[in-house]
Write an enzyme that holds these catalytic residues in place. Structure first.
Site, PDB file in Angstrom:
ATOM      1  N   CYS A  69      -3.493  -7.596  -6.591  1.00  0.00           N
ATOM      2  CA  CYS A  69      -2.859  -7.116  -5.356  1.00  0.00           C
ATOM      3  C   CYS A  69      -3.632  -7.528  -4.115  1.00  0.00           C
ATOM      4  O   CYS A  69      -3.050  -7.878  -3.090  1.00  0.00           O
ATOM      5  CB  CYS A  69      -2.691  -5.607  -5.401  1.00  0.00           C
ATOM      6  N   HIS A 362      -5.598  -0.030  -4.665  1.00  0.00           N
ATOM      7  CA  HIS A 362      -4.493  -0.964  -4.466  1.00  0.00           C
ATOM      8  C   HIS A 362      -4.486  -1.452  -3.021  1.00  0.00           C
ATOM      9  O   HIS A 362      -4.726  -0.672  -2.097  1.00  0.00           O
ATOM     10  CB  HIS A 362      -3.168  -0.272  -4.792  1.00  0.00           C
ATOM     11  N   ASN A 383       4.568  -4.650  -0.099  1.00  0.00           N
ATOM     12  CA  ASN A 383       3.859  -4.554  -1.363  1.00  0.00           C
ATOM     13  C   ASN A 383       3.979  -5.874  -2.129  1.00  0.00           C
ATOM     14  O   ASN A 383       4.630  -6.819  -1.660  1.00  0.00           O
ATOM     15  CB  ASN A 383       4.426  -3.395  -2.191  1.00  0.00           C
TER      16      ASN A 383
END
Length: 442
Positions: A69, A362, A383
């Site tokens: 991520c 994250h 995202n």
């Protein structure tokens, strides 16, 4: 230590049976997910995708079954810079290229740390911590900068995904087993043949890991062509680029302008000072991972300033709590576990860090914010879980969730004040390897 007494359990069971609420819950949970039972819409308001500042960004990306991520979020920031220069509405940088060399560098970094600790016993806390964690996909912003500055960048079509770059569990498992085996063998080798023999064994393992990663990710092109069609339909071709020349041409030294700020309200980390974490890094000789600790109010001010200037923001948070992935909402009001179970996810933020209840795990990108009297009421988030969830891969975070679970953001230095800039020029306080601010986003 006090044992559980069977008589106590018997009394508690009778008490449980007398409450019809527990019967309803038990029936519901036999066929329903716990968090679906705890789902609540009582206090959910203002969850539409309307924002005072809404920076139009490219389609959402997908990290798939990997912990990349932080790389996806960082390349999503950089692709907007490339997109503006080239007038593009769709574009991706190769996340695999960054991930391949990040993993190679992490193995080298970890093996070097093991060699440094060669005289320690196997149960030394630092050595045990390094071996337990091994290497993985996760990372920090400064780790991304280190890889890009050393290896450069390239478009995704020049170095695309493979099955193993998108699903990394098995390669990580294989690499980590051999790191731990090296630590065991190196101890014996050191005692019998000395440090030079250990260094030769390390070089041998590094070559094997490089071969493995090349097989998993593919042959890295020494040169490539960058061809694209801009928003007006005009075709462009840039021939004979290298990863470093591509980075220089389209990004330049832009990465050097950004710094990591954190919100860690713990007693051991006064605000206004910088911090680093021992043995946290990837590239030996690279820039140390450095954080400037600021109050949450200041963090939000800096992010909003950056957004107002059209610059999206890489940030790190703990997405383990209060997440509605289907609807694309992170909000501490979307689930109520207090009413049915008399249990909740509420703790002072500093205590949550100290007692390992929460930490950054994250990384995503902030692309918008709604403001009321200058204060953020919700945030728009890009995202990297694909475009088939949430609103085409974009999410909303409530103001209260953001305050509770956001720990890090990357800010252009030009927005910092004099005291903050001076703090960045001072030697950072070195935290222990297991400090929660050394957690990795994955």
């Amino acid at each position: 230590m006090e044992e559980i007494k069977l008589q106590t359990l018997s009394k508690q069971l009778e008490e449980y049976k007398k409450d019809d609420k527990n019967t309803i819950l038990r029936h519901a949970l036999s066929h329903t997910d716990l968090m679906d039972v705890a789902s609540s819409a009582d206090d959910i308001k203002d969850i539409d995708f309307n924002f005072d500042i809404d920076i139009k960004t490219m389609p959402a990306t997908n990290q798939k079954r990997s912990g990349r991520c932080w790389i996806f979020a960082a390349t999503n920031v950089l692709r907007e810079i490339v997109g503006k220069k080239c007038n593009l509405d769709k574009f991706e940088l190769s996340q695999s290229y960054i991930a391949m060399f990040d993993r190679l560098e992490k193995v080298n970094y970890t093996l070097e740390a093991i060699v440094e600790l060669i005289e320690k016993d196997y149960d030394d806390r630092t050595l045990s911590f390094l071996l337990m964690n091994g290497i993985g996909d996760g990372g920090q912003w400064d780790m991304f900068v280190n890889v890009v500055n050393k290896y450069g960048l390239m478009p995704k079509n020049a170095f695309p995904e493979t099955a193993t770059s998108s699903a990394t569990h098995q390669t990580n498992q294989l690499i980590n087993f051999n790191i731990r085996k090296f630590a065991s063998d190196a101890k014996e080798l050191y005692e019998k043949k000395g440090l030079e023999a250990v260094k030769k064994a390390k070089s041998s393992l590094m070559k094997k890991v490089y071969f493995l990663l090349t097989s998993c990710y593919g042959l890295v092109p020494e040169k490539f062509d960058f061809e694209y069609t801009d928003k007006e339909g005009k075709y462009h071709l840039e021939k004979g680029l290298t990863p470093l020349s591509f980075k220089e041409k389209f990004i330049g030294n832009r990465l050097d302008d950004f710094v990591s700020i954190i919100n860690a309200p713990t007693n051991d980390k006064p605000f206004g000072k910088t911090y680093t974490v021992k043995y946290l890094g990837n590239v030996v000789g690279g820039k140390p991972v450095t954080h400037l600790n600021v109050e949450m109010k200041r963090m939000k001010q800096l992010i909003i300033q950056q957004l107002k200037d059209g610059q999206i923001t890489w940030f790190g948070s703990d997405v383990s709590f209060y997440g509605d992935r289907a609807n694309g909402i992170w909000d501490d009001r979307v689930f109520d576990t207090k009413t049915p179970f008399d249990l909740e996810w509420k703790i002072d933020k500093g205590q949550g860090l100290d007692y390992r209840a929460s930490q950054m795990n994250h990384a995503m990108v902030i692309t918008g914010v709604a403001l009321r009297n200058g204060n953020a009421t919700k945030w728009k988030i890009e995202n990297s879980w694909g475009s088939d969830v949430a609103k085409s891969g974009y999410y909303i975070m409530s103001a209260s969730w953001f305050d509770m679970f956001t720990y890090q953001a990357v800010i252009d230095k030009k927005y910092l004040n004099k005291d903050e800039l001076e703090a960045l020029n001072k030697k950072p306080v070195e935290l222990k390897p297991w400090d929660p601010m050394g957690s990795l986003a994955d």
